[in-house]
Design an enzyme around this catalytic site. Sequence first.
Site, PDB file in Angstrom:
ATOM      1  N   GLU A  95       5.875  68.345  38.074  1.00 37.65           N
ATOM      2  CA  GLU A  95       6.342  67.238  37.224  1.00 37.65           C
ATOM      3  C   GLU A  95       5.841  67.434  35.784  1.00 37.65           C
ATOM      4  O   GLU A  95       4.899  68.189  35.551  1.00 37.65           O
ATOM      5  CB  GLU A  95       5.831  65.899  37.767  1.00 37.65           C
ATOM      6  CG  GLU A  95       4.309  65.811  37.838  1.00 37.65           C
ATOM      7  CD  GLU A  95       3.765  64.386  37.735  1.00 37.65           C
ATOM      8  OE1 GLU A  95       4.132  63.669  36.796  1.00 37.65           O
ATOM      9  OE2 GLU A  95       2.944  64.021  38.595  1.00 37.65           O
ATOM     10  N   LYS A 123      -3.204  57.641  43.043  1.00 37.21           N
ATOM     11  CA  LYS A 123      -4.263  57.422  42.065  1.00 37.21           C
ATOM     12  C   LYS A 123      -5.224  56.322  42.502  1.00 37.21           C
ATOM     13  O   LYS A 123      -4.817  55.332  43.076  1.00 37.21           O
ATOM     14  CB  LYS A 123      -3.639  57.042  40.715  1.00 37.21           C
ATOM     15  CG  LYS A 123      -2.993  58.218  40.038  1.00 37.21           C
ATOM     16  CD  LYS A 123      -1.976  57.760  39.040  1.00 37.21           C
ATOM     17  CE  LYS A 123      -0.788  57.163  39.761  1.00 37.21           C
ATOM     18  NZ  LYS A 123       0.202  56.609  38.844  1.00 37.21           N
TER      19      LYS A 123
HETATM   20  N1  PSU Z   1      -1.091  60.578  38.560  1.00 44.00           N
HETATM   21  C1  PSU Z   1      -1.863  61.112  37.605  1.00 44.00           C
HETATM   22  N2  PSU Z   1      -1.356  61.255  36.369  1.00 44.00           N
HETATM   23  C2  PSU Z   1      -0.100  60.862  36.080  1.00 44.00           C
HETATM   24  C3  PSU Z   1       0.708  60.306  37.083  1.00 44.00           C
HETATM   25  C4  PSU Z   1       0.177  60.188  38.311  1.00 44.00           C
HETATM   26  O1  PSU Z   1      -3.000  61.445  37.850  1.00 44.00           O
HETATM   27  O2  PSU Z   1       0.314  61.015  34.948  1.00 44.00           O
HETATM   28  C5  PSU Z   1       2.129  59.917  36.778  1.00 44.00           C
HETATM   29  C6  PSU Z   1       3.054  60.583  37.780  1.00 44.00           C
HETATM   30  O3  PSU Z   1       4.111  61.163  37.075  1.00 44.00           O
HETATM   31  C7  PSU Z   1       3.521  59.438  38.645  1.00 44.00           C
HETATM   32  C8  PSU Z   1       3.535  58.312  37.655  1.00 44.00           C
HETATM   33  O4  PSU Z   1       4.773  59.682  39.220  1.00 44.00           O
HETATM   34  O5  PSU Z   1       2.337  58.524  36.914  1.00 44.00           O
HETATM   35  C9  PSU Z   1       3.572  56.956  38.307  1.00 44.00           C
HETATM   36  O6  PSU Z   1       3.776  56.005  37.322  1.00 44.00           O
HETATM   37  P1  PSU Z   1       4.271  54.543  37.708  1.00 44.00           P
HETATM   38  O7  PSU Z   1       3.116  53.886  38.423  1.00 44.00           O
HETATM   39  O8  PSU Z   1       4.574  53.884  36.371  1.00 44.00           O
HETATM   40  O9  PSU Z   1       5.495  54.708  38.561  1.00 44.00           O
END
Ligand code: PSU
Length: 312
Positions: free
Chosen positions: A29, A161
């Site tokens: 990604e 996370k």
């Molecule tokens: N985990 C990390 N760093 C990130 C992300 C996840 O350690 O940058 C990013 C990934 O791209 C994940 C996104 O899909 O954050 C999820 O964001 P949201 O909760 O807004 O969907």
Amino acid sequence: MRDRLSFPGLLSDRVAASRARGEGVVVLESSVFAQGLAIPANRQAATRMLAAVEAQGAVPAVTAVARGVPRVGLDGEDLERFLCRTGVRKVSARDLPVCMAQRADGATTVAATLVLGALAGLTVFATGGIGGVHRDAPFDESADLVELARTPMLVVCAGAKSILDLPATLERLETLGVPVVGYRTRELPGFFTTGTGLSLDASVESPEEAADLWRHHRALGRSGSVLLVQPPPPESALSADIVGEATVHALAQARKAGVRGGAVTPFLLSEIERRTAGGSVHANLALLEANASLGAQIAVVLAHDRALNETS
Ligand code: PSU
Ligand code: MN
């Protein structure tokens, strides 16, 4: 419907050539590079992940929307623009058509990466942590979860996370029919930490076993992903106490600052970086590299299988 491989400019020449040669490809990604990690850690992450995939004899394929064009295998000047981050928006699955129509640069989250990876007919995707159910926010659930439920890829990550509600995230994955399988562990890793106290029903011990699990998943015609969770390398992992304290603080800061929507994840990650004096970044880089390496090992096994099937 348009044939996916005729989607103009989707695959880079390198990824297209390696697919034609039957080599393993690992999808990566770009939101982690453009939003998740700060400069210069984001460049280190990209360099280490690409090298880790290549070291296993596979080819990395970074996904993004570059000036409106969906891409699988971002490189050169295009990748450079994403590492500089200026003007690069965060793009989840639903944002893809808007970003394309506006001819914008969009860094893909896990959800959007699943869409592009599957469109390209690829199988293995490696990343850091997926999104999930946010704490204290019943209506903020990452689109990563529903996209995992409807897009078949083998996703290697270090769990979700630590800023999320992990028990709720695990429950949602169960509801959505997404197998969560530990790599040499029976405990859900906590992204920065090796464990969370949440147990898993299944684990695999090798890339071959992971590939075998994937084959069974596909043989059933399942339309969703398999989540393979690998703990961060032990020497880089943080203690649960430190991460817990930093997370509570970061959540309070986000509430105070009124941060909402897609900005929540990057905000919390940068607060935690401050609170752990960079320890979280060290762990983040190490786990990204380890996941890229494991993804590549599995992609090589699957590519080898495909080659055998084609010749037999
Ligand atoms: N985990 C990390 N760093 C990130 C992300 C996840 O350690 O940058 C990013 C990934 O791209 C994940 C996104 O899909 O954050 C999820 O964001 P949201 O909760 O807004 O969907
Ligand atoms: Mn969200």
